[in-house]
Design a protein around this motif. Structure first.
Motif, PDB file in Angstrom:
ATOM      1  N   GLU A  76      16.829  16.410   9.768  1.00  0.00           N
ATOM      2  CA  GLU A  76      17.268  16.240  11.148  1.00  0.00           C
ATOM      3  C   GLU A  76      17.542  17.596  11.803  1.00  0.00           C
ATOM      4  O   GLU A  76      17.295  17.784  12.989  1.00  0.00           O
ATOM      5  N   THR A 119      23.021   7.541  10.675  1.00  0.00           N
ATOM      6  CA  THR A 119      22.714   6.814  11.902  1.00  0.00           C
ATOM      7  C   THR A 119      23.993   6.513  12.672  1.00  0.00           C
ATOM      8  O   THR A 119      24.069   6.688  13.897  1.00  0.00           O
ATOM      9  N   GLU A 120      25.000   6.059  11.946  1.00  0.00           N
ATOM     10  CA  GLU A 120      26.284   5.741  12.571  1.00  0.00           C
ATOM     11  C   GLU A 120      26.956   6.991  13.117  1.00  0.00           C
ATOM     12  O   GLU A 120      27.535   6.983  14.204  1.00  0.00           O
ATOM     13  N   GLY A 123      24.542   8.358  16.112  1.00  0.00           N
ATOM     14  CA  GLY A 123      24.374   7.432  17.226  1.00  0.00           C
ATOM     15  C   GLY A 123      22.936   7.083  17.544  1.00  0.00           C
ATOM     16  O   GLY A 123      22.651   6.523  18.599  1.00  0.00           O
ATOM     17  N   TYR A 124      22.007   7.399  16.648  1.00  0.00           N
ATOM     18  CA  TYR A 124      20.608   7.006  16.820  1.00  0.00           C
ATOM     19  C   TYR A 124      19.993   6.822  15.439  1.00  0.00           C
ATOM     20  O   TYR A 124      20.511   7.346  14.450  1.00  0.00           O
ATOM     21  N   PRO A 125      18.872   6.063  15.336  1.00  0.00           N
ATOM     22  CA  PRO A 125      18.289   5.780  14.012  1.00  0.00           C
ATOM     23  C   PRO A 125      17.845   7.056  13.297  1.00  0.00           C
ATOM     24  O   PRO A 125      17.091   7.860  13.840  1.00  0.00           O
ATOM     25  N   VAL A 126      18.309   7.225  12.079  1.00  0.00           N
ATOM     26  CA  VAL A 126      17.936   8.367  11.252  1.00  0.00           C
ATOM     27  C   VAL A 126      17.379   7.824   9.940  1.00  0.00           C
ATOM     28  O   VAL A 126      18.017   6.983   9.298  1.00  0.00           O
TER      29      VAL A 126
END
Length: 279
Positions: A76, A119-120, A123-126
């Motif tokens: 990421e 992800t949590e 705040g977006y899909p990882v």
């Protein structure tokens, strides 16, 4: 068969609840058996003489699976999916060097497993990018003429060299000498991890650390690992809530003390006023 169905995404449902089949098209195959299964591919290679099972026990390991993995946050921080594709393409080259290109049945980068914790947090899909490599542990074995050979001059000489599948020989512990000149055995998997780390660093991929040497961490099943992660996440949330409650309690106690002090001062002021009137 179970491992193959997971790696090649042949199931409709998965033990790993974080598999998102809508993202499966993003998985990248660097090597594949095509329409054949792993077993069918092995049978074909044996038939063609590419590998041999000669001398193996009936329950010998015929397939090795290597999972190459780096912490999700690393990708990421460096560009996500596109960076992961470049990273694992280089990892595949390393796997080819280790096992021999002809002995790799499958190499697939999974990009469809959600990292729920990150992800949590973000705040977006990882997604958790990692590479599964299925290879045959092949070693070159010299077959020599035995004492039963009719020609005495040939006894002990090399008759042929076969490509034998042998997990124990491929991954035998190796003797190394440390800086003090002392010899000791190191597990081949540890040396493999050393070579993996060095290869990737030399290829220009940096900012990540080698796994802990000599780790005694227990290998967990997918379900056990996910449960442990979730338990840790809930524990962290509970600790945060307890800390928040503790903080509120302290604030409330401080407020009570302030109110008590204010009331005390008011009473002292009132008493002082009454005493002055009395004088």
């Amino acid at each position: 068969g179970k491992s193959e169905r997971h790696i090649e995404r042949k199931n409709q449902n998965y033990e790993n609840m974080n598999v998102d089949l809508s993202q499966t098209p993003r998985n990248v195959h660097f090597q594949s058996c095509g329409d054949l299964t792993y077993n069918a591919t092995l049978d074909k290679m044996i038939e063609e003489g590419a590998v041999s099972l000669r001398g193996l026990k009936p329950d010998a390991k015929l397939f090795d699976e290597m999972i190459f993995d780096v912490n999700t946050a690393y990708f990421e921080e460096h560009g996500g999916y596109d960076y992961a594709c470049r990273f694992y393409e280089e990892v595949f080259r390393f796997a080819q060097k280790e096992s021999g290109p002809e002995n790799i049945l499958s190499a697939v980068m999974h990009a469809d497993e959600l990292n729920s914790a990150l992800t949590e947090k973000l705040g977006y899909p990882v997604y958790h990018y990692h590479l599964h490599v299925v290879a045959l542990p092949v070693v070159e074995k010299e077959v020599r003429y035995s004492k039963r050979c009719k020609d005495p001059e040939l006894v002990g000489k090399v008759k042929e060299v076969i490509h034998q599948i042998s997990h124990s020989k491929k991954w035998a512990a190796q003797k190394v000498t440390d800086e003090d000149g002392k010899s000791h055995l190191i597990k081949s998997y540890s040396l493999l991890q050393d070579r993996f780390f060095e290869h990737m660093r030399d290829a220009g991929f940096e900012d990540f650390e080698r796994g802990e040497r000599g780790s005694t961490a227990q290998h967990l099943s997918v379900t056990e690992f996910k449960v442990k992660q979730e338990q840790q996440r809930l524990a962290d949330i509970t600790d945060e809530k307890l800390a928040a409650i503790d903080g509120l309690d302290r604030l409330a106690e401080e407020e009570i003390q302030k109110q008590e002090a204010l009331t005390k001062r008011e009473k002292q002021t009132e008493k002082a006023g009454k005493d002055k009137v009395a004088d």
